[in-house]
Design a protein around this motif. Structure first.
Motif, PDB file in Angstrom:
ATOM      1  N   PHE A  45       0.854  -1.177   0.138  1.00 20.44           N
ATOM      2  CA  PHE A  45       0.048   0.105  -0.035  1.00 20.44           C
ATOM      3  C   PHE A  45       1.059   1.164  -0.019  1.00 20.44           C
ATOM      4  CE2 PHE A  45      -2.689  -3.315   2.218  1.00 20.44           C
ATOM      5  CZ  PHE A  45      -3.656  -3.331   1.292  1.00 20.44           C
ATOM      6  N   VAL A  46       2.031   1.222   0.712  1.00 24.95           N
ATOM      7  CA  VAL A  46       2.558   2.627   0.879  1.00 24.95           C
ATOM      8  C   VAL A  46       4.033   2.308  -0.055  1.00 24.95           C
ATOM      9  CG1 VAL A  46       4.111   3.871   2.398  1.00 24.95           C
ATOM     10  CG2 VAL A  46       1.968   2.652   3.103  1.00 24.95           C
ATOM     11  N   GLU A  47       3.929   3.258  -0.882  1.00 28.06           N
ATOM     12  CA  GLU A  47       5.290   3.313  -1.793  1.00 28.06           C
ATOM     13  C   GLU A  47       6.265   4.352  -1.385  1.00 28.06           C
ATOM     14  OE1 GLU A  47       5.039   3.125  -6.566  1.00 28.06           O
ATOM     15  OE2 GLU A  47       3.846   4.254  -5.691  1.00 28.06           O
ATOM     16  N   THR A  48       7.527   3.908  -1.504  1.00 29.99           N
ATOM     17  CA  THR A  48       8.826   4.856  -1.297  1.00 29.99           C
ATOM     18  C   THR A  48       9.252   5.579  -2.599  1.00 29.99           C
ATOM     19  OG1 THR A  48       9.685   3.444   0.565  1.00 29.99           O
ATOM     20  CG2 THR A  48      11.044   5.077  -0.428  1.00 29.99           C
ATOM     21  N   ILE A  49       8.991   6.971  -2.272  1.00 30.82           N
ATOM     22  CA  ILE A  49       9.629   7.691  -3.425  1.00 30.82           C
ATOM     23  C   ILE A  49      10.997   8.433  -3.057  1.00 30.82           C
ATOM     24  CG2 ILE A  49       9.041   9.913  -4.953  1.00 30.82           C
ATOM     25  CD1 ILE A  49       6.934   7.718  -4.948  1.00 30.82           C
ATOM     26  N   TRP A  50      11.923   7.565  -3.744  1.00 29.15           N
ATOM     27  CA  TRP A  50      13.377   7.698  -3.266  1.00 29.15           C
ATOM     28  C   TRP A  50      13.816   9.392  -3.419  1.00 29.15           C
ATOM     29  CZ3 TRP A  50      15.114   3.910  -0.658  1.00 29.15           C
ATOM     30  CH2 TRP A  50      14.576   2.477  -0.926  1.00 29.15           C
ATOM     31  N   ASN A  51      14.508   9.470  -2.257  1.00 28.01           N
ATOM     32  CA  ASN A  51      14.955  10.991  -1.888  1.00 28.01           C
ATOM     33  C   ASN A  51      13.805  12.187  -1.799  1.00 28.01           C
ATOM     34  OD1 ASN A  51      17.555  10.202  -2.025  1.00 28.01           O
ATOM     35  ND2 ASN A  51      17.678  10.364  -4.382  1.00 28.01           N
ATOM     36  N   VAL A  52      12.622  11.563  -1.567  1.00 33.53           N
ATOM     37  CA  VAL A  52      11.604  12.488  -1.509  1.00 33.53           C
ATOM     38  C   VAL A  52      10.733  12.120  -0.196  1.00 33.53           C
ATOM     39  CG1 VAL A  52       9.461  13.510  -2.406  1.00 33.53           C
ATOM     40  CG2 VAL A  52      11.375  12.838  -3.938  1.00 33.53           C
ATOM     41  N   GLY A  53       9.927  10.905  -0.145  1.00 28.87           N
ATOM     42  CA  GLY A  53       9.191  10.452   1.053  1.00 28.87           C
ATOM     43  C   GLY A  53       8.374   9.256   0.559  1.00 28.87           C
TER      44      GLY A  53
END
Length: 197
Positions: free
Chosen positions: A182-190
Motif C-alpha cells: 500500500f505504501v510506496e517509497t519515493i526515493w529521496n523524497v518521501g
C-alpha cells in the motif's frame, strides 16, 4: 422488520449468522414494553438505529422513556417508512462512507480507529494509524518526510525524519504482504499511498 430478542439478548440475525441490518424497526403492537426496552438497549450497544412503530390506537399508552431514535405511527406509507429509516440511519451513523476508508483489501475505520486487511484485524499504534489514515486519505499524493513529520507528529516534535522511516517500516510489516503493498517509497523524497488500480 419486527424484532424480538431471544433469551440471551441477541437478535434473530445474530443466531443465524446473517448480516447485521442498517437499522431496526420495532413493532410495538407485537412486543411487551419490557422486551422493547431490552431491544432498544441492545440496539444502542450495537450502534444500530432503531425506529419504534406504534399503532395509532396505542398512542395513549406509549411510554416516552422508551426513547427510540425515531417513532412511527402506523399505519403509514412505504415511502414514509423508507424516508424515516434513511433519516434515522443518517442521524445515528452520519453520512455514509465518511467514517471508513476502503482501498482494495484494506479497510480503515476512522471512527473506531480499527484497521483490517482482507477481513483480518490489524493492531496499529496511534501514530501508525494516523500515518496510514493520512496517506490513504490522499492516494497518489507524495508526502515528504518533513511534511509527514509535521502533520502526524506536530511542528514541535524534536525528533528527526528517521522517525517517519521507522514508523513506515513497522506499518508495512503489519498491513502488507507479498503481492499486497500500500505504501510506496519515493526515493529521496518521501512516501505515497498507491492509488487504486
Amino acid at each position: 422488520m419486527s424484532c424480538r430478542l431471544d433469551d440471551t439478548g441477541d437478535f434473530p440475525w445474530e443466531a443465524d449468522g446473517a448480516d447485521t441490518p442498517d437499522a431496526v424497526v420495532l413493532d410495538l403492537s407485537t412486543m411487551e414494553m419490557a422486551d422493547a426496552r431490552r431491544a432498544v438497549g441492545s440496539c444502542r450497544e450495537r450502534k444500530l438505529p432503531v425506529v419504534a412503530a406504534l399503532p395509532k390506537d396505542a398512542i395513549g399508552r406509549y411510554d416516552p422513556t422508551l426513547n427510540p431514535d425515531d417513532l412511527l405511527i402506523c399505519p403509514t406509507s412505504d415511502d414514509e417508512l423508507t424516508l424515516r429509516m434513511q433519516q434515522v440511519v443518517f442521524r445515528v451513523n452520519g453520512p455514509s462512507g465518511s467514517q471508513t476508508l476502503s482501498i482494495g483489501d484494506l479497510s480503515i475505520d476512522l471512527e473506531r480507529y480499527e484497521v483490517s486487511v482482507a477481513g483480518r484485524r490489524v493492531t496499529l499504534t496511534y501514530k501508525e494509524f494516523q500515518l496510514l489514515s493520512l496517506l490513504a486519505s490522499n492516494p497518489g499524493r507524495v508526502y515528504t518526510r518533513e511534511a509527514l513529520l509535521s502533520q502526524v507528529w506536530g511542528y514541535d516534535y524534536l525528533g528527526g525524519t528517521r522517525t517517519v522511516d521507522v514508523h513506515v517500516r513497522r506499518l508495512r510489516s503489519k498491513v502488507e504482504s507479498p503481492g499486497r503493498s500500500f505504501v510506496e517509497t519515493i526515493w529521496n523524497v518521501g512516501y505515497r499511498f498507491k492509488a487504486p488500480g
